[in-house]
Design an enzyme around this catalytic site. Structure first.
Site, PDB file in Angstrom:
ATOM      1  N   GLU A   1      34.984  30.501  24.319  1.00 34.48           N
ATOM      2  CA  GLU A   1      35.473  29.272  24.946  1.00 34.48           C
ATOM      3  C   GLU A   1      34.328  28.326  25.300  1.00 34.48           C
ATOM      4  O   GLU A   1      33.203  28.753  25.540  1.00 34.48           O
ATOM      5  CB  GLU A   1      36.240  29.625  26.228  1.00 34.48           C
ATOM      6  CG  GLU A   1      37.538  30.357  25.944  1.00 34.48           C
ATOM      7  CD  GLU A   1      38.272  30.759  27.226  1.00 34.48           C
ATOM      8  OE1 GLU A   1      39.322  30.167  27.501  1.00 34.48           O
ATOM      9  OE2 GLU A   1      37.806  31.655  27.935  1.00 34.48           O
TER      10      GLU A   1
ATOM     11  N   CYS B   1      29.963  23.040  28.740  1.00 35.36           N
ATOM     12  CA  CYS B   1      29.565  24.384  29.135  1.00 35.36           C
ATOM     13  C   CYS B   1      29.809  25.275  27.913  1.00 35.36           C
ATOM     14  O   CYS B   1      30.947  25.385  27.448  1.00 35.36           O
ATOM     15  CB  CYS B   1      30.427  24.815  30.320  1.00 35.36           C
ATOM     16  SG  CYS B   1      30.136  26.506  30.856  1.00 35.36           S
TER      17      CYS B   1
ATOM     18  N   CYS C   1      30.348  39.948  27.326  1.00 36.69           N
ATOM     19  CA  CYS C   1      29.087  40.052  28.063  1.00 36.69           C
ATOM     20  C   CYS C   1      28.934  41.493  28.528  1.00 36.69           C
ATOM     21  O   CYS C   1      29.923  42.157  28.828  1.00 36.69           O
ATOM     22  CB  CYS C   1      29.124  39.122  29.280  1.00 36.69           C
ATOM     23  SG  CYS C   1      27.604  39.112  30.259  1.00 36.69           S
TER      24      CYS C   1
ATOM     25  N   CYS D   1      29.141  41.962  35.913  1.00 33.09           N
ATOM     26  CA  CYS D   1      29.323  41.422  37.273  1.00 33.09           C
ATOM     27  C   CYS D   1      30.785  41.606  37.719  1.00 33.09           C
ATOM     28  O   CYS D   1      31.716  41.340  36.950  1.00 33.09           O
ATOM     29  CB  CYS D   1      28.943  39.944  37.321  1.00 33.09           C
ATOM     30  SG  CYS D   1      27.213  39.638  36.897  1.00 33.09           S
TER      31      CYS D   1
ATOM     32  N   CYS E   1      33.412  38.534  37.521  1.00 30.76           N
ATOM     33  CA  CYS E   1      33.419  37.653  36.348  1.00 30.76           C
ATOM     34  C   CYS E   1      34.332  38.174  35.241  1.00 30.76           C
ATOM     35  O   CYS E   1      34.261  39.338  34.861  1.00 30.76           O
ATOM     36  CB  CYS E   1      31.989  37.518  35.831  1.00 30.76           C
ATOM     37  SG  CYS E   1      31.872  36.434  34.390  1.00 30.76           S
TER      38      CYS E   1
ATOM     39  N   SER F   1      21.630  29.307  32.614  1.00 27.86           N
ATOM     40  CA  SER F   1      21.922  30.177  33.747  1.00 27.86           C
ATOM     41  C   SER F   1      21.758  31.637  33.359  1.00 27.86           C
ATOM     42  O   SER F   1      22.236  32.072  32.314  1.00 27.86           O
ATOM     43  CB  SER F   1      23.362  29.921  34.206  1.00 27.86           C
ATOM     44  OG  SER F   1      23.681  30.731  35.309  1.00 27.86           O
TER      45      SER F   1
ATOM     46  N   SER G   1      21.573  33.294  38.919  1.00 25.42           N
ATOM     47  CA  SER G   1      22.746  33.765  39.663  1.00 25.42           C
ATOM     48  C   SER G   1      22.280  34.808  40.664  1.00 25.42           C
ATOM     49  O   SER G   1      22.085  35.966  40.304  1.00 25.42           O
ATOM     50  CB  SER G   1      23.757  34.368  38.687  1.00 25.42           C
ATOM     51  OG  SER G   1      24.128  33.400  37.738  1.00 25.42           O
ATOM     52  N   LEU G   2      22.076  34.379  41.877  1.00 29.88           N
ATOM     53  CA  LEU G   2      21.538  35.294  42.889  1.00 29.88           C
ATOM     54  C   LEU G   2      22.688  36.022  43.592  1.00 29.88           C
ATOM     55  O   LEU G   2      22.759  37.239  43.596  1.00 29.88           O
ATOM     56  CB  LEU G   2      20.665  34.515  43.880  1.00 29.88           C
ATOM     57  CG  LEU G   2      19.763  35.351  44.761  1.00 29.88           C
ATOM     58  CD1 LEU G   2      18.816  36.225  43.945  1.00 29.88           C
ATOM     59  CD2 LEU G   2      18.956  34.458  45.707  1.00 29.88           C
TER      60      LEU G   2
ATOM     61  N   ASN H   1      35.911  31.824  42.208  1.00 25.76           N
ATOM     62  CA  ASN H   1      37.159  31.531  41.507  1.00 25.76           C
ATOM     63  C   ASN H   1      37.954  32.806  41.325  1.00 25.76           C
ATOM     64  O   ASN H   1      37.384  33.869  41.075  1.00 25.76           O
ATOM     65  CB  ASN H   1      36.841  30.893  40.154  1.00 25.76           C
ATOM     66  CG  ASN H   1      36.313  29.494  40.338  1.00 25.76           C
ATOM     67  OD1 ASN H   1      36.935  28.673  40.993  1.00 25.76           O
ATOM     68  ND2 ASN H   1      35.128  29.245  39.817  1.00 25.76           N
TER      69      ASN H   1
ATOM     70  N   CYS I   1      33.931  28.424  36.559  1.00 23.67           N
ATOM     71  CA  CYS I   1      32.966  29.511  36.424  1.00 23.67           C
ATOM     72  C   CYS I   1      33.640  30.869  36.529  1.00 23.67           C
ATOM     73  O   CYS I   1      34.404  31.125  37.450  1.00 23.67           O
ATOM     74  CB  CYS I   1      31.937  29.447  37.546  1.00 23.67           C
ATOM     75  SG  CYS I   1      30.927  28.017  37.462  1.00 23.67           S
TER      76      CYS I   1
HETATM   77  N1  SAH Z   1      25.259  35.098  32.385  1.00 24.66           N
HETATM   78  C1  SAH Z   1      24.880  33.875  33.042  1.00 24.66           C
HETATM   79  C2  SAH Z   1      25.937  32.786  32.896  1.00 24.66           C
HETATM   80  C3  SAH Z   1      27.205  33.195  33.541  1.00 24.66           C
HETATM   81  S1  SAH Z   1      28.429  32.072  34.096  1.00 24.66           S
HETATM   82  C4  SAH Z   1      24.643  34.154  34.500  1.00 24.66           C
HETATM   83  O1  SAH Z   1      24.921  35.260  34.961  1.00 24.66           O
HETATM   84  O2  SAH Z   1      24.129  33.287  35.200  1.00 24.66           O
HETATM   85  C5  SAH Z   1      27.769  30.932  35.173  1.00 24.66           C
HETATM   86  C6  SAH Z   1      27.918  31.237  36.657  1.00 24.66           C
HETATM   87  O3  SAH Z   1      29.268  31.538  37.073  1.00 24.66           O
HETATM   88  C7  SAH Z   1      27.082  32.416  37.090  1.00 24.66           C
HETATM   89  O4  SAH Z   1      26.382  32.059  38.226  1.00 24.66           O
HETATM   90  C8  SAH Z   1      28.121  33.454  37.412  1.00 24.66           C
HETATM   91  O5  SAH Z   1      27.640  34.414  38.293  1.00 24.66           O
HETATM   92  C9  SAH Z   1      29.212  32.590  38.005  1.00 24.66           C
HETATM   93  N2  SAH Z   1      30.522  33.230  38.113  1.00 24.66           N
HETATM   94  C10 SAH Z   1      31.015  34.234  37.364  1.00 24.66           C
HETATM   95  N3  SAH Z   1      32.245  34.570  37.778  1.00 24.66           N
HETATM   96  C11 SAH Z   1      32.550  33.759  38.819  1.00 24.66           C
HETATM   97  C12 SAH Z   1      33.691  33.613  39.654  1.00 24.66           C
HETATM   98  N4  SAH Z   1      34.771  34.367  39.514  1.00 24.66           N
HETATM   99  N5  SAH Z   1      33.645  32.652  40.600  1.00 24.66           N
HETATM  100  C13 SAH Z   1      32.554  31.874  40.750  1.00 24.66           C
HETATM  101  N6  SAH Z   1      31.461  31.968  39.993  1.00 24.66           N
HETATM  102  C14 SAH Z   1      31.447  32.912  39.032  1.00 24.66           C
END
Ligand code: SAH
Length: 352
Positions: free
Chosen positions: A98, A111, A118, A122, A125, A197, A220-221, A296, A339
Site C-alpha cells: 500500500e 508514504c 515486515c 512491533c 503495528c 523512518s 521510532s522510539l 491508531n 500509521c
Molecule cells: N519500519 C519503520 C517504518 C514504520 S511505519 C519504523 O519502524 O519506523 C511509521 C511509523 O508508524 C513508525 O514510527 C511506527 O512505529 C508507527 N506506527 C506503527 N503502528 C502504529 C500504530 N498502530 N499507531 C501509531 N503509530 C504506529
C-alpha cells in the site's frame, strides 16, 4: 503475472543512470539513448514499444534483455474527510503493498512501502502481522511514486518512507530508490523532501550516515527505557534504547541533520509522568524533535491510544523540559490510511 522469461531478464528501472548507460553502450548504442530510456522509464512508460523515439530494432533488443515493472491498482480509496488517497498495488508476482497520498497546503506527500510485510514484530503495528514476505526492488518503491502521481494527477513533492516495511532492513534497494527518485532526469525530488523512518537498526544507521544524505531520519522510539520498549518493540532486545540514541548522536555529528523521534502514545504503557520525564532527560540538549502519534487502532492489537488528558500532560512535561514536540495529525481516518494501519490486504480480505 510475472512471465516466465522475466526471471532471466534484468529489472531495467532499478538501474542507476550510470548502470543503464553501461548496459546501453554494451548494446552498441549511445549514452544519449540511455538518457532517453531513463526519462521514459521514470515518466511511467509500461512497455518498450511506448518509447517512440527509439528505433524498432533497439526496442526489440531492450525487451530481449530487460523487463519493466508495472504495478496495478487493486483498490483505491479516497477519504471523504480530507482527500487522502490510499492505493493497494499488485506487484508483478501477485504480492501487494500500500501507499498513501496526503495533500497539504505546501504540496503532496506520498508514504511508500519498502517490503511486502515486515519482520520487526512491533506489537502495535498491522504491517508486521504476517511477517516479511520479501523486499521490494528499487523500481517497485519508485513505481509507487510514479504511478500514484499519474493516477491522482497530484504532483508529489515529498516522500515519507513510513509505509509497510523497515527501510534499513532493505538497505540496498532503498539507497538505490533514493538515488533514482532524486535524479534530475527522473522525478527530481530533493533529499530534503524525504523522510526515512526506522525502528532503530544501529549498524544500518551508522552505514546510512556514511552517505551523508540531506534527508530527515525519523526514529521510532516509542519508549525511553528498555523495559517498556522491549515490551512493544522486539527489536529493542537487539539494540537497546541507549545504543539507538548513541547511534542517533553519531548520525547527527556526521551529517548535521537532527533526528526526529516518533512516539506512539499507548494507554498505560508508555504515557506516564515517569516516561515523560525520562524521555526529556534522554533527549535534552540534542535539539531533537519528538513527534507524538496518538496510537491508531489496529483491531488485532489489544493496545489502546492514550487519553487526551494523558497526552496533554505528557506534552506539557516535554515542553517544560525544553523538548520540541508536535502531535501528528491523523489523515484519512475513514480509509484506515494512518500509521501502522497499512498491511497486506490479501490476508484480511482475500482480495488477491
Ligand atoms: N519500519 C519503520 C517504518 C514504520 S511505519 C519504523 O519502524 O519506523 C511509521 C511509523 O508508524 C513508525 O514510527 C511506527 O512505529 C508507527 N506506527 C506503527 N503502528 C502504529 C500504530 N498502530 N499507531 C501509531 N503509530 C504506529
Amino acid at each position: 503475472m510475472q512471465d516466465e522469461t522475466q526471471s532471466l531478464k534484468t529489472d531495467i528501472k532499478s538501474l542507476l543512470p550510470e548502470e543503464l548507460t553501461q548496459a546501453v553502450l554494451g548494446m552498441g548504442e549511445s549514452a544519449y539513448r540511455a538518457g532517453q530510456i531513463f526519462r521514459w522509464l521514470h515518466s511511467g512508460v509500461t512497455g518498450f514499444d511506448g518509447m517512440t523515439n527509439l528505433s524498432k530494432a533497439l526496442r526489440q533488443k531492450l525487451s530481449d534483455a530487460f523487463y519493466i515493472t508495472r504495478p496495478e491498482i487493486i483498490k483505491k480509496q479516497v477519504s471523504a474527510v480530507d482527500g487522502t488517497i490510499k492505493y493497494l498495488w499488485r506487484l508483478s508476482d501477485g504480492n501487494s503493498v500500500e501507499s498513501v497520498v496526503m495533500s497539504y497546503e505546501h504540496g503532496n506527500t506520498i508514504c511508500v512501502s519498502c517490503q511486502v510485510g515486515c519482520r520487526m514484530g512491533c506489537a502495535f503495528c498491522a504491517s508486521t502481522i504476517g511477517g516479511r514476505v520479501r523486499n521490494l526492488a528499487a523500481s517497485e518503491i519508485l513505481d509507487q511514486v510514479i504511478f500514484a502521481q499519474m493516477d491522482s494527477g497530484r504532483q508529489i513533492s515529498n516522500i515519507v518512507m513510513m509505509g509497510i516495511g523497515e527501510p534499513l532492513d532493505n538497505f540496498d534497494s532503498v539507497m538505490r530508490f533514493l538515488r533514482l527518485v532524486n535524479d534530475e532526469n527522473g522525478l527530481n525530488i530533493g533529499m530534503r523532501h524525504v523522510s526515512l523512518s526506522t525502528c532503530g537498526l544501529v549498524e544500518s544507521i551508522d552505514k546510512l550516515s556514511d552517505y551523508n544524505l540531506q534527508l530527515t531520519l525519523s526514529v521510532s522510539l516509542h519508549a525511553p527505557d528498555d523495559e517498556t520498549r522491549s515490551r512493544i518493540m522486539p527489536v529493542n532486545r537487539r539494540y537497546g534504547v541507549d545504543a539507538v540514541l548513541a547511534a542517533c548522536g553519531r548520525y547527527f555529528d556526521r551529517t548535521g541533520r537532527r533526528i526526529s523521534y516518533e512516539y506512539a502514545m499507548i494507554n498505560g504503557v508508555n504515557d506516564t509522568v515517569r516516561h515523560a520525564h525520562l524521555l526529556a532527560e534522554k533527549l535534552k540538549g540534542t535539539g531533537s524533535h519528538v513527534n507524538l502519534i496518538p496510537l491508531n487502532d489496529v483491531p488485532e492489537s489489544r493496545l489502546k491510544p492514550s487519553t487526551p488528558e494523558d497526552m496533554k500532560r505528557f506534552i506539557a512535561i516535554l515542553k517544560q523540559q525544553g523538548i520540541n514536540v508536535t502531535v501528528r495529525r491523523k489523515l484519512g481516518p475513514d480509509i484506515e490510511a494512518s500509521c501502522g494501519q497499512l498491511r497486506r490486504q490479501t490476508e484480511k480480505t482475500g482480495l488477491v
